[in-house]
Design an enzyme around this catalytic site. Sequence first.
Site, PDB file in Angstrom:
ATOM      1  N   SER A   1      35.152 -10.049  -5.721  1.00 24.13           N
ATOM      2  CA  SER A   1      34.003 -10.585  -4.994  1.00 24.13           C
ATOM      3  C   SER A   1      34.347 -11.843  -4.213  1.00 24.13           C
ATOM      4  CB  SER A   1      32.860 -10.881  -5.968  1.00 24.13           C
ATOM      5  OG  SER A   1      33.287 -11.808  -6.958  1.00 24.13           O
TER       6      SER A   1
ATOM      7  N   GLY B   1      33.215  -7.505  -8.408  1.00 26.12           N
ATOM      8  CA  GLY B   1      33.229  -6.923  -9.746  1.00 26.12           C
ATOM      9  C   GLY B   1      34.502  -6.204 -10.113  1.00 26.12           C
TER      10      GLY B   1
ATOM     11  N   ASN C   1      37.885 -11.258 -13.044  1.00 23.18           N
ATOM     12  CA  ASN C   1      36.900 -10.399 -13.714  1.00 23.18           C
ATOM     13  C   ASN C   1      37.447  -9.803 -15.005  1.00 23.18           C
ATOM     14  OD1 ASN C   1      34.699 -10.709 -11.942  1.00 23.18           O
ATOM     15  ND2 ASN C   1      35.632  -9.285 -10.479  1.00 23.18           N
TER      16      ASN C   1
ATOM     17  N   ASP D   1      28.124 -21.523  -8.333  1.00 27.55           N
ATOM     18  CA  ASP D   1      27.989 -20.975  -9.688  1.00 27.55           C
ATOM     19  C   ASP D   1      29.270 -21.164 -10.494  1.00 27.55           C
ATOM     20  OD1 ASP D   1      29.631 -19.196  -8.392  1.00 27.55           O
ATOM     21  OD2 ASP D   1      28.514 -17.393  -8.924  1.00 27.55           O
TER      22      ASP D   1
ATOM     23  N   HIS E   1      32.031 -18.409  -7.511  1.00 33.50           N
ATOM     24  CA  HIS E   1      32.059 -17.924  -6.134  1.00 33.50           C
ATOM     25  C   HIS E   1      31.989 -19.092  -5.157  1.00 33.50           C
ATOM     26  CE1 HIS E   1      30.569 -14.437  -8.489  1.00 33.50           C
ATOM     27  NE2 HIS E   1      31.411 -13.794  -7.691  1.00 33.50           N
TER      28      HIS E   1
END
Length: 727
Positions: free
Chosen positions: A552, A581, A611, A702, A705
Amino acid sequence: MIALTLVCGLVATNTVAAQDAKKKRPNIVFVFSDDHALQAIGAYGSKINQTPNLDRIANEGAVFHNSFCANSICGPSRACILTGKHSHINGFLRNGNRFDGTQMTFPKLLQDVGYQTALIGKWHLGTDPVGFDHWEILPGQGNYYNPDFIQMDGSRKRYTGYVTDIITNNTLDWLKNQRDADEPFVLMCQHKAPHRNWSPPPRHFDLYKGVEIPEPDSLFDDYSGRTKLLNESEMSLERHFYWGHDMKFHGESLFPEHFLARLGNGEYRRMNDEQKAEWDAAYEPENQKLIADMQAGKMSSKDVTKWKYQRYMKDYLGCVQAVDDSVGELLAYLDESGLAENTIVIYSSDQGFYLGEHGWYDKRWMFEESLRMPFLIRWPGVIDPGTQSTAMIQNIDYAPTFLEIAGAEIPESIQGRSMVSMMHDDCRASTTWRDAIYYAYYENAAVHMVPVHDGVRTDRYKLMFFPRGRQWNLFDLEKDPQEMQSVHDDPAYEAILAGLQKRYYDLRDLYDVNTAVIPATRGDEPGWQKRNASMNKLAKTAKPKLAFIGDSITQGWEGRGKQVWADNYAQYDAINLGIGGDRTEHIIWRLTHGNLGKIKPEVAVLMIGTNNTGHFMQDPTQIADGVEEILDILRERLPNTKVVLQAILPRGKSELDLQRLNNIAVNDRIANFADDEHVVYVDLGDHFLNEDGTIDPAIMPDYLHLSERGYEIWAEALAPTLESLGL
């Protein structure tokens, strides 16, 4: 002269002794069917049919009640049997893969110790059999009527008749006329039946005429109390039977809301006029009656499902009966020829099957009906007649068992265990035998849409894990044998869940399961499937000088980083191969299934692995192995492309964030993959950190990202490396 006579006598004696020893090694006749459910075998307590010949093997030998497959689907199960290894090790994960015949298989090793090896029937592994002195196989799934067989010279031979009978006749012909009678043998008689589309032989068309087959209790399962993924599979009697292919009607579907259209009955098309006439005489009266009843409004949706169940079961059981007939012929010849006394006879199937349980047909899921596979064995002089075994065995155990029987050495790389000592002890599991089996299914985003999942089963409990959604399901098989309610979130099972999770991870470690290197698609997720397809399409025509590969954070170049991308990389016609993802295993799949297309970039930037950490806190070494596999693919497919292997960016609020620390450990390992020729390693992490090790939310809102400013920092930090590589 006396000395010479003695020497000659000793040589002759030793030769005779060697021949006697060779003759004493038992022959093995391995009869293998496709999709034969235990519920349809008398020896396993069938309430719906009778199998007297299969039962004879059980009555004269043993029934293994806890026999399981490692991956419930045709090709992978066969590969597990041949190699004695789980799918992720033998490389055959899904139907459609091609079996690597250069690897070790038990038939090769049996040849090395003097056994003749023969295989007749269904193979379904994509490549020609290796390790067999004689073989004749069906192409792919093969056909029930007038089937073609691939010969050892590559030609095809079409037989007129029914496939189970033809396989039986050819098997008997090899036994009678083609083998060396002085050598021991292993003969694999492998049936297509009772695989879909369940076309029985004419002699069994009327076997269940006028008989009402009992329905399973869960025929109308609503899938509550378990993972919601159950609702997504496409293998229900109610919604996924085809008008022609499955239900044997002619023409277009008259009731498409109940019977799927398009897929016709291919077996009927193969028949000659005489066969078609016999078929129509058996099927058309019932077909026309159903059509009339439905047109008259006499059939509710539930009635239609019940009718489908009866048609399905009678066809399926007719196919099973032909297999039982075949076994009877083989047993009779072994008796008549005198071979029975020194021949082990085994009956098994590649997996079990749903006979309406949970409203399903097919297999794949880790539920009991498809996880269990039959294993009946007759070994005269070793296994007492009527033996009942509850030992937990798996199809990876077949290869080492055959090898020990033949006196061959069992390679250390085999993951299964020989059952020979158990069979010499009334088929009882010793205290050192396994307490649980490991199962893994990989064929998602394919026919029937069953998701990837794996798990463990003990004598009482079963734990399943579904990576999509990261869900656990736990079943108490003693209290809930039909597996209708998961108790994973029941406080009373908290300790059991924890114990089974520990066993799950321990078995994955034992069997070297590293999901980071096992190619995996997310094609059952619509958003992923759409983006992946668009990237594959673009890669066929694009001519980028620069490619970005990742998850992502990479995909975000098209979001918050869109303007930065345009300012910095448009001049290179750069291509973005990032999907949110994704983990390393998804990149491996994408790069080997179209994402690289025809592109030949000068530079590719790879950043992946966060991930693997975020979803599973996967071991850093395993994640690094996944990155290394990706690099190997890029080296092979893009030999002239320079790869910028970028360290995973920092994440989390503090320098002691556990996920950040895991990524740092990954970076420590992947830094060693730089070779200054094809792969350049860069760590840009410090550009995103404050002096105290924290992350500014203005850069990573966050803490994972990037914001637009974050992408500006990335582009600025990466620029010197790209310039050094000629961009």
